[in-house]
Design an enzyme around this catalytic site. Structure first.
Site, PDB file in Angstrom:
ATOM      1  N   HIS A  16       7.272 -20.153  88.139  1.00 11.38           N
ATOM      2  CA  HIS A  16       6.434 -20.863  87.176  1.00 11.38           C
ATOM      3  C   HIS A  16       5.129 -21.306  87.835  1.00 11.38           C
ATOM      4  O   HIS A  16       5.151 -22.009  88.835  1.00 11.38           O
ATOM      5  CB  HIS A  16       7.203 -22.075  86.648  1.00 11.38           C
ATOM      6  CG  HIS A  16       6.464 -22.855  85.618  1.00 11.38           C
ATOM      7  ND1 HIS A  16       6.181 -24.190  85.747  1.00 11.38           N
ATOM      8  CD2 HIS A  16       5.933 -22.468  84.425  1.00 11.38           C
ATOM      9  CE1 HIS A  16       5.536 -24.608  84.668  1.00 11.38           C
ATOM     10  NE2 HIS A  16       5.362 -23.579  83.861  1.00 11.38           N
ATOM     11  N   HIS A  58      -4.354 -24.404  84.640  1.00 13.89           N
ATOM     12  CA  HIS A  58      -3.518 -24.901  83.542  1.00 13.89           C
ATOM     13  C   HIS A  58      -4.253 -25.835  82.601  1.00 13.89           C
ATOM     14  O   HIS A  58      -4.156 -25.718  81.378  1.00 13.89           O
ATOM     15  CB  HIS A  58      -2.294 -25.613  84.126  1.00 13.89           C
ATOM     16  CG  HIS A  58      -1.332 -26.105  83.101  1.00 13.89           C
ATOM     17  ND1 HIS A  58      -1.469 -27.305  82.440  1.00 13.89           N
ATOM     18  CD2 HIS A  58      -0.203 -25.529  82.593  1.00 13.89           C
ATOM     19  CE1 HIS A  58      -0.472 -27.464  81.585  1.00 13.89           C
ATOM     20  NE2 HIS A  58       0.306 -26.404  81.654  1.00 13.89           N
TER      21      HIS A  58
HETATM   22  O1  G3P Z   1       5.049 -20.095  79.867  1.00 12.74           O
HETATM   23  C1  G3P Z   1       5.973 -21.073  80.191  1.00 12.74           C
HETATM   24  C2  G3P Z   1       5.309 -22.375  80.573  1.00 12.74           C
HETATM   25  O2  G3P Z   1       4.353 -22.115  81.559  1.00 12.74           O
HETATM   26  C3  G3P Z   1       4.659 -23.058  79.417  1.00 12.74           C
HETATM   27  O3  G3P Z   1       4.208 -24.339  79.693  1.00 12.74           O
HETATM   28  O4  G3P Z   1       2.503 -26.005  80.212  1.00 12.74           O
HETATM   29  O5  G3P Z   1       3.744 -24.931  82.058  1.00 12.74           O
HETATM   30  O6  G3P Z   1       2.034 -23.659  80.788  1.00 12.74           O
HETATM   31  P1  G3P Z   1       3.077 -24.737  80.739  1.00 12.74           P
HETATM   32 MG    MG Z   2       2.251 -21.674  81.673  1.00 14.78          MG
END
Ligand code: G3P
Ligand code: MG
Length: 271
Positions: A16, A58
């Protein structure tokens, strides 16, 4: 137009934002760290600079993950590139830069990593973000690697991705599963349902299973929870702790007397 592999060979673990608990998120060092810890895929977030360059970041603002300030959408690449995107995470990462999508893809290609490219457009830049990010992706991504998965919370960006490159696999990314999730998937031609760990329920997993739709869950950093989700039929989890997850799954998959492995837990890299 070039077409990429449409086979969606999803792994169990997707790093992630690279490997966000182990290295600064959405950076090259983070992507490399995910790979070093055994991930075969990574997820990262893509938005545009003011001068239309897709980068990995992000937030709408620079301040949490860099030593800069202000809105990303108002800064050019030349203004963003000198920023330190690693020192906030730890002194050993000081000097790490905000990568362009091009640089991130080049690294993933070099390492043989599959990708989930999350379109995270700044407000008002939804269509352009999809268009420019997919242009870079189509230019660079080789057929020999698994077909990428494109996802977005943003329905305008997802719709643009569908119109621009219908053949690319798309994921419907949501916090909670909408009541009419099947219609949403249909509308955007999505092949996966990507849901928050907080809101995923057994009934969603079962309904998706019946419909033949893989469920991907973010963000799971507890190995026991990951194994529970796999047992229920979840296809992939997004994790900041690729290290812990890879070890836990390897241990879980070692046959031991009295335990039968389920098909869902049979491999840490693919199902
Ligand atoms: O794509 C999964 C996850 O990354 C979505 O949430 O806020 O971490 O981008 P975020
Ligand atoms: Mg994400």
């Amino acid at each position: 137009m070039k077409t990429l592999s449409q086979a969606l060979d999803l792994p169990k673990i997707i790093g992630h934002r690279g490997a966000a608990a182990l290295a600064p998120e959405n950076t090259l060092v983070g992507i490399r760290r995910a790979w070093e810890e055994g991930a075969s895929w990574v997820e990262f977030d893509v938005k545009l600079t003011a001068d239309d360059v897709p980068i990995l970041l992000h937030d709408e603002r620079l301040s949490r993950t860099t030593d800069g300030k202000g809105k990303v959408a108002a800064k050019t690449l030349a203004e963003i590139q000198p920023l330190d995107a690693g020192g906030w995470f730890g002194p050993e990462f000081a000097g790490e830069r905000v990568p362009t999508l091009e640089a991130a893809l080049a690294l993933c290609i070099e390492l043989g990593l599959g990708i989930n490219l999350e379109l995270k457009p700044c407000k008002g830049r939804e269509i352009e973000t999809a268009r420019l990010a997919l242009n870079v992706l189509l230019d660079l991504w080789p057929d020999r690697l698994p077909g990428p998965l494109i996802s977005s919370f943003d329905q305008v960006a997802l719709g643009a991705a569908k119109s621009l490159v219908p053949s690319l696999a798309r994921g419907c990314l949501v916090t909670r599963v909408p009541v009419k999730w099947r219609e949403r998937l249909e509308k955007f031609g999505c092949r996966t349902l990507n849901v928050s760990n907080r809101w995923i329920r057994k009934r969603h997993i079962e309904a998706a299973k019946r419909a033949g739709v893989p469920v991907l869950v973010y963000t799971v950093n507890d190995p026991a929870r990951a194994i529970f989700l796999f047992e229920q039929g979840v296809r992939s989890i997004f994790s900041d702790r690729v290290d812990v997850m890879a070890k836990a799954l390897t241990a879980y998959c070692q046959p031991s007397p009295g335990r039968t492995l389920t098909a869902a837990a049979g491999s840490i890299t693919s199902v």
